[in-house]
Scaffold this active site. Structure first.
Site, PDB file in Angstrom:
ATOM      1  N   CYS A 153       0.822  -1.213   0.000  1.00  0.00           N
ATOM      2  CA  CYS A 153       0.000   0.000   0.000  1.00  0.00           C
ATOM      3  C   CYS A 153       0.855   1.261   0.000  1.00  0.00           C
ATOM      4  O   CYS A 153       1.992   1.268   0.480  1.00  0.00           O
ATOM      5  CB  CYS A 153      -0.916   0.011   1.213  1.00  0.00           C
ATOM      6  N   GLU A 163       0.535   3.914   1.796  1.00  0.00           N
ATOM      7  CA  GLU A 163       0.865   4.368   3.151  1.00  0.00           C
ATOM      8  C   GLU A 163       2.114   3.660   3.665  1.00  0.00           C
ATOM      9  O   GLU A 163       2.986   4.276   4.285  1.00  0.00           O
ATOM     10  CB  GLU A 163      -0.299   4.108   4.119  1.00  0.00           C
ATOM     11  N   CYS A 206      -6.653   0.883   4.535  1.00  0.00           N
ATOM     12  CA  CYS A 206      -7.148  -0.479   4.736  1.00  0.00           C
ATOM     13  C   CYS A 206      -6.807  -0.934   6.155  1.00  0.00           C
ATOM     14  O   CYS A 206      -6.075  -0.257   6.879  1.00  0.00           O
ATOM     15  CB  CYS A 206      -6.534  -1.422   3.706  1.00  0.00           C
ATOM     16  N   CYS A 226      -3.023  -1.200   6.851  1.00  0.00           N
ATOM     17  CA  CYS A 226      -2.383   0.112   6.992  1.00  0.00           C
ATOM     18  C   CYS A 226      -2.753   0.760   8.322  1.00  0.00           C
ATOM     19  O   CYS A 226      -1.928   1.433   8.933  1.00  0.00           O
ATOM     20  CB  CYS A 226      -2.748   1.020   5.828  1.00  0.00           C
TER      21      CYS A 226
END
Length: 140
Positions: free
Chosen positions: A55, A57, A97, A100
């Site tokens: 991801c 992040e 998500c 994350c």
């Protein structure tokens, strides 16, 4: 409601993904602000095997650690670039998500996270997004 500094962070995430967007590969950008005001960005790394994807992040947090050090995360945001076939062409704020959320909390348990809230994003604490987080230590 987000502050002017939060809006600048959203724009940094938008710029990151607009500059690196590839349909089906890079669709999400993230930006974080350290406690001392530095902005670090990242884009997601997709893969043919979904579980191999990383991801945006997580990429931003990894860049923070390697390029800046332990500066602490004040605020973080992720945005999603629309696919070419989508009617709405706005690069919009998205919620992190579950993985994350765990990662953000692990590295910055007091971080603020900018999330969608209708047409106007808002900032909440990571604790609000991840209540009763798992801990290796027994509760006290």
């Amino acid at each position: 409601m987000v502050s002017k500094k939060d809006q600048e962070l959203i724009e940094a995430a938008r710029a990151a993904i607009k500059g690196r967007y590839r349909d089906e590969w890079q669709e999400v950008g993230a930006a974080l602000r350290t406690r001392d005001g530095k902005i670090v960005t990242g884009v997601n790394i997709d893969a043919y095997l979904g579980r191999m994807a990383v991801c945006a992040e997580a990429v931003a947090i990894g860049r923070l650690i390697t390029e800046v050090g332990d500066a602490g995360i004040d605020t973080i945001v992720a945005v999603r670039h629309p696919k070419p076939t989508e009617k709405n062409r706005e690069v919009a704020v998205v919620s992190p998500c579950g993985s994350c959320r765990e990662l953000i909390h692990d590295y910055a348990p007091k971080a603020r996270v900018i999330v969608p809230n209708g047409k106007t994003p808002t900032a909440v604490s990571i604790g609000e997004l991840l209540p009763n987080k798992y801990s290796r230590e027994p509760s006290r």
